[in-house]
Design a protein around this motif. Structure first.
Motif, PDB file in Angstrom:
ATOM      1  N   ASP A  55       0.836  -1.183   0.000  1.00  7.93           N
ATOM      2  CA  ASP A  55       0.000   0.000   0.000  1.00  7.93           C
ATOM      3  C   ASP A  55       0.875   1.238   0.000  1.00  7.93           C
ATOM      4  OD1 ASP A  55      -2.281   1.441  -0.020  1.00  7.93           O
ATOM      5  OD2 ASP A  55      -2.698   1.248   2.112  1.00  7.93           O
ATOM      6  N   THR A  56       0.369   2.289  -0.646  1.00  4.38           N
ATOM      7  CA  THR A  56       1.109   3.533  -0.673  1.00  4.38           C
ATOM      8  C   THR A  56       0.639   4.444   0.441  1.00  4.38           C
ATOM      9  OG1 THR A  56      -0.464   4.357  -2.292  1.00  4.38           O
ATOM     10  CG2 THR A  56       1.592   3.451  -3.136  1.00  4.38           C
ATOM     11  N   ALA A  86       1.253  11.269   5.271  1.00  6.16           N
ATOM     12  CA  ALA A  86       2.391  12.109   5.632  1.00  6.16           C
ATOM     13  C   ALA A  86       2.024  13.570   5.426  1.00  6.16           C
ATOM     14  CB  ALA A  86       3.609  11.741   4.783  1.00  6.16           C
ATOM     15  N   ALA A  87       2.548  14.417   6.328  1.00  6.99           N
ATOM     16  CA  ALA A  87       2.242  15.840   6.221  1.00  6.99           C
ATOM     17  C   ALA A  87       2.800  16.423   4.929  1.00  6.99           C
ATOM     18  CB  ALA A  87       2.806  16.575   7.432  1.00  6.99           C
ATOM     19  N   VAL A  88       3.991  15.988   4.543  1.00 10.46           N
ATOM     20  CA  VAL A  88       4.641  16.473   3.319  1.00 10.46           C
ATOM     21  C   VAL A  88       5.042  15.263   2.490  1.00 10.46           C
ATOM     22  CG1 VAL A  88       6.533  17.828   2.358  1.00 10.46           C
ATOM     23  CG2 VAL A  88       5.503  18.512   4.537  1.00 10.46           C
ATOM     24  N   PRO A  89       4.535  15.119   1.257  1.00 14.71           N
ATOM     25  CA  PRO A  89       4.907  13.966   0.428  1.00 14.71           C
ATOM     26  C   PRO A  89       6.409  13.905   0.206  1.00 14.71           C
ATOM     27  CG  PRO A  89       3.039  15.131  -0.518  1.00 14.71           C
ATOM     28  CD  PRO A  89       3.566  15.997   0.593  1.00 14.71           C
ATOM     29  N   VAL A  90       6.898  12.708  -0.055  1.00 15.30           N
ATOM     30  CA  VAL A  90       8.337  12.503  -0.196  1.00 15.30           C
ATOM     31  C   VAL A  90       8.918  13.353  -1.310  1.00 15.30           C
ATOM     32  CG1 VAL A  90       8.045  10.496  -1.711  1.00 15.30           C
ATOM     33  CG2 VAL A  90      10.143  10.741  -0.355  1.00 15.30           C
ATOM     34  N   TRP A  91       8.111  13.619  -2.359  1.00 16.92           N
ATOM     35  CA  TRP A  91       8.646  14.376  -3.494  1.00 16.92           C
ATOM     36  C   TRP A  91       8.842  15.848  -3.155  1.00 16.92           C
ATOM     37  CZ3 TRP A  91       4.077  11.396  -4.188  1.00 16.92           C
ATOM     38  CH2 TRP A  91       4.322  10.120  -4.692  1.00 16.92           C
ATOM     39  N   GLU A  92       8.194  16.323  -2.089  1.00  8.43           N
ATOM     40  CA  GLU A  92       8.308  17.738  -1.731  1.00  8.43           C
ATOM     41  C   GLU A  92       9.253  17.974  -0.561  1.00  8.43           C
ATOM     42  OE1 GLU A  92       4.184  19.054  -1.245  1.00  8.43           O
ATOM     43  OE2 GLU A  92       4.367  19.993  -3.219  1.00  8.43           O
ATOM     44  N   GLU A  98       6.885   4.744   1.060  1.00  6.75           N
ATOM     45  CA  GLU A  98       7.534   5.862   0.366  1.00  6.75           C
ATOM     46  C   GLU A  98       8.615   5.372  -0.583  1.00  6.75           C
ATOM     47  OE1 GLU A  98       6.934   9.827   3.102  1.00  6.75           O
ATOM     48  OE2 GLU A  98       8.945   8.987   2.891  1.00  6.75           O
ATOM     49  N   LEU A  99       9.295   4.312  -0.210  1.00  6.78           N
ATOM     50  CA  LEU A  99      10.279   3.726  -1.119  1.00  6.78           C
ATOM     51  C   LEU A  99       9.599   3.260  -2.403  1.00  6.78           C
ATOM     52  CD1 LEU A  99      13.091   2.633  -1.815  1.00  6.78           C
ATOM     53  CD2 LEU A  99      12.497   0.553  -0.523  1.00  6.78           C
ATOM     54  N   LEU A 100       8.463   2.580  -2.263  1.00  9.57           N
ATOM     55  CA  LEU A 100       7.725   2.137  -3.444  1.00  9.57           C
ATOM     56  C   LEU A 100       7.244   3.323  -4.276  1.00  9.57           C
ATOM     57  CD1 LEU A 100       5.562  -0.778  -1.978  1.00  9.57           C
ATOM     58  CD2 LEU A 100       7.758  -0.929  -3.158  1.00  9.57           C
ATOM     59  N   ASP A 101       6.823   4.393  -3.607  1.00  7.42           N
ATOM     60  CA  ASP A 101       6.404   5.587  -4.331  1.00  7.42           C
ATOM     61  C   ASP A 101       7.537   6.118  -5.205  1.00  7.42           C
ATOM     62  OD1 ASP A 101       3.959   5.426  -3.068  1.00  7.42           O
ATOM     63  OD2 ASP A 101       4.415   6.981  -1.581  1.00  7.42           O
ATOM     64  N   LEU A 102       8.740   6.175  -4.652  1.00  8.91           N
ATOM     65  CA  LEU A 102       9.890   6.656  -5.419  1.00  8.91           C
ATOM     66  C   LEU A 102      10.198   5.734  -6.600  1.00  8.91           C
ATOM     67  CD1 LEU A 102      12.391   7.783  -2.619  1.00  8.91           C
ATOM     68  CD2 LEU A 102      10.969   9.235  -4.071  1.00  8.91           C
ATOM     69  N   MET A 103      10.130   4.431  -6.357  1.00 11.67           N
ATOM     70  CA  MET A 103      10.400   3.465  -7.423  1.00 11.67           C
ATOM     71  C   MET A 103       9.388   3.594  -8.555  1.00 11.67           C
ATOM     72  SD  MET A 103      11.166   0.246  -4.897  1.00 11.67           S
ATOM     73  CE  MET A 103      11.113  -1.005  -6.201  1.00 11.67           C
ATOM     74  N   VAL A 104       8.110   3.682  -8.180  1.00 10.49           N
ATOM     75  CA  VAL A 104       7.050   3.797  -9.185  1.00 10.49           C
ATOM     76  C   VAL A 104       7.246   5.054 -10.025  1.00 10.49           C
ATOM     77  CG1 VAL A 104       4.588   4.310  -9.447  1.00 10.49           C
ATOM     78  CG2 VAL A 104       5.324   2.399  -8.017  1.00 10.49           C
ATOM     79  N   ASP A 105       7.560   6.167  -9.366  1.00 11.88           N
ATOM     80  CA  ASP A 105       7.700   7.406 -10.130  1.00 11.88           C
ATOM     81  C   ASP A 105       8.925   7.374 -11.028  1.00 11.88           C
ATOM     82  OD1 ASP A 105       6.093   9.865 -10.324  1.00 11.88           O
ATOM     83  OD2 ASP A 105       8.003  10.860  -9.914  1.00 11.88           O
ATOM     84  N   PRO A 128      -4.193   6.038  -6.884  1.00 14.93           N
ATOM     85  CA  PRO A 128      -3.546   6.705  -8.027  1.00 14.93           C
ATOM     86  C   PRO A 128      -2.102   7.048  -7.716  1.00 14.93           C
ATOM     87  CG  PRO A 128      -5.053   8.200  -6.900  1.00 14.93           C
ATOM     88  CD  PRO A 128      -5.302   6.838  -6.319  1.00 14.93           C
ATOM     89  N   HIS A 129      -1.269   7.016  -8.731  1.00 14.27           N
ATOM     90  CA  HIS A 129       0.132   7.384  -8.588  1.00 14.27           C
ATOM     91  C   HIS A 129       0.245   8.894  -8.805  1.00 14.27           C
ATOM     92  CE1 HIS A 129       1.032   2.992  -9.884  1.00 14.27           C
ATOM     93  NE2 HIS A 129       0.840   3.092  -8.588  1.00 14.27           N
ATOM     94  N   LEU A 130       0.802   9.585  -7.818  1.00 18.02           N
ATOM     95  CA  LEU A 130       0.765  11.044  -7.801  1.00 18.02           C
ATOM     96  C   LEU A 130       2.140  11.691  -7.789  1.00 18.02           C
ATOM     97  CD1 LEU A 130      -2.150  11.561  -5.239  1.00 18.02           C
ATOM     98  CD2 LEU A 130      -2.270  11.467  -7.733  1.00 18.02           C
ATOM     99  N   GLY A 131       3.187  10.918  -8.062  1.00 22.82           N
ATOM    100  CA  GLY A 131       4.510  11.518  -8.179  1.00 22.82           C
ATOM    101  C   GLY A 131       4.572  12.449  -9.386  1.00 22.82           C
ATOM    102  N   PRO A 132       5.585  13.309  -9.457  1.00 24.64           N
ATOM    103  CA  PRO A 132       5.651  14.286 -10.551  1.00 24.64           C
ATOM    104  C   PRO A 132       5.700  13.661 -11.935  1.00 24.64           C
ATOM    105  CG  PRO A 132       7.684  14.271  -9.246  1.00 24.64           C
ATOM    106  CD  PRO A 132       6.683  13.485  -8.489  1.00 24.64           C
ATOM    107  N   HIS A 133       6.415  12.555 -12.093  1.00 24.65           N
ATOM    108  CA  HIS A 133       6.479  11.925 -13.417  1.00 24.65           C
ATOM    109  C   HIS A 133       5.185  11.180 -13.730  1.00 24.65           C
ATOM    110  CE1 HIS A 133      10.854  12.419 -12.483  1.00 24.65           C
ATOM    111  NE2 HIS A 133      10.818  12.900 -13.706  1.00 24.65           N
ATOM    112  N   ALA A 134       4.567  10.601 -12.720  1.00 21.17           N
ATOM    113  CA  ALA A 134       3.269   9.954 -12.927  1.00 21.17           C
ATOM    114  C   ALA A 134       2.227  10.985 -13.339  1.00 21.17           C
ATOM    115  CB  ALA A 134       2.832   9.226 -11.661  1.00 21.17           C
ATOM    116  N   LEU A 135       2.237  12.136 -12.682  1.00 24.86           N
ATOM    117  CA  LEU A 135       1.289  13.190 -13.053  1.00 24.86           C
ATOM    118  C   LEU A 135       1.539  13.677 -14.475  1.00 24.86           C
ATOM    119  CD1 LEU A 135       1.191  15.280  -9.741  1.00 24.86           C
ATOM    120  CD2 LEU A 135      -0.652  13.883 -10.701  1.00 24.86           C
ATOM    121  N   ALA A 136       2.803  13.729 -14.885  1.00 26.96           N
ATOM    122  CA  ALA A 136       3.112  14.161 -16.250  1.00 26.96           C
ATOM    123  C   ALA A 136       2.576  13.173 -17.276  1.00 26.96           C
ATOM    124  CB  ALA A 136       4.621  14.330 -16.413  1.00 26.96           C
TER     125      ALA A 136
END
Length: 239
Positions: free
Chosen positions: A2-3, A8-14, A73-80, A124-132
């Protein structure tokens, strides 16, 4: 798996990168994600742990928590990072060509990183590259002739994603089964031949019998392309 979106108060990408340290090993989120992807490519998500990742990087496990607060969060980074491979730059071509290109790149990325398919279809995947990538796809579909408003666009995106995720997962599941059993689909079917022949001889399954007797062994990529075209025709056309 699960993601952690929303937890988290601030997503890992920020969050800013921790201050770099030369010793014992310099780290960055990009380095961590790339190493984790290499491990997951080799052994799947079940073979990926913070402890194993830390050992591969030559650091203590606690140091990784300066960069990611948990495995999600590690998976989030990998996915993005995979979405970065898929690419989300704006495309100026015809809408259908753009959608086809994005979906085919997604399939190729999932075949190269099979674990990626396990993380499709949940939140949904919400990292910057996923959003792009999402922006490129949605913008292209919004130009389709049968998409008149946001409701049409949401339904078209939903149907497209449902096909893409289902088709990719089915293909990867078959690849995994072939590796695990040492037999491909044709060999597996041949092993069940006597049983299947007895069942079909009952006459209760005439359409299945035709498929077994006369159906060709279809190429996976060609079938994916044809079915994708059919889905696009359906979700963007009007009677």
């Amino acid at each position: 798996m699960d993601t952690s979106y929303g937890s988290a108060a601030v997503p890992v990408w920020e969050r800013p990168e921790p201050r770099p340290r030369a010793a014992p090993v310099p780290l960055s989120r990009a380095t961590i994600a790339a190493t984790a992807i290499r491990l997951a490519d080799a052994d799947g998500l079940d073979g990926l742990s913070v402890r194993r990742l830390a050992k591969e990087l030559g650091v203590g496990p606690m140091r990784l928590y300066d960069y990611v607060t948990n495995r999600s969060e590690l998976l989030d980074l990998m996915v993005d990072r995979v979405y970065e491979e898929i690419g989300g730059t704006s495309e100026t071509g015809e809408w259908r060509a753009t959608v086809l290109a994005v979906v085919h790149r997604t399939r190729r990325a999932a075949l190269a990183h099979e674990w990626f398919a396990d993380l499709l279809g949940g939140r949904p995947h919400l990292g910057p590259h996923a959003l792009a990538v999402g922006e490129t796809t949605a913008a292209a579909l919004s130009r389709a002739p049968g998409v008149r408003d946001l409701d049409d666009l949401q339904r078209a995106l939903g149907a497209l994603n449902a096909f893409m995720i289902g088709a990719i997962r089915a293909e990867i599941t078959e690849r995994r089964a072939a590796r695990a059993t040492g037999t491909d689909l044709s060999t597996w079917q041949a092993g069940l031949g006597p049983y299947l022949a007895r069942m079909l001889d009952t006459g209760r399954y005439p359409t299945v019998a035709r498929l077994v007797a006369d159906g060709a062994h279809l190429d996976a990529e060609d079938t994916f392309t044809r079915n994708l075209t059919t889905v696009l025709d359906g979700v963007t056309g009007r009677p």
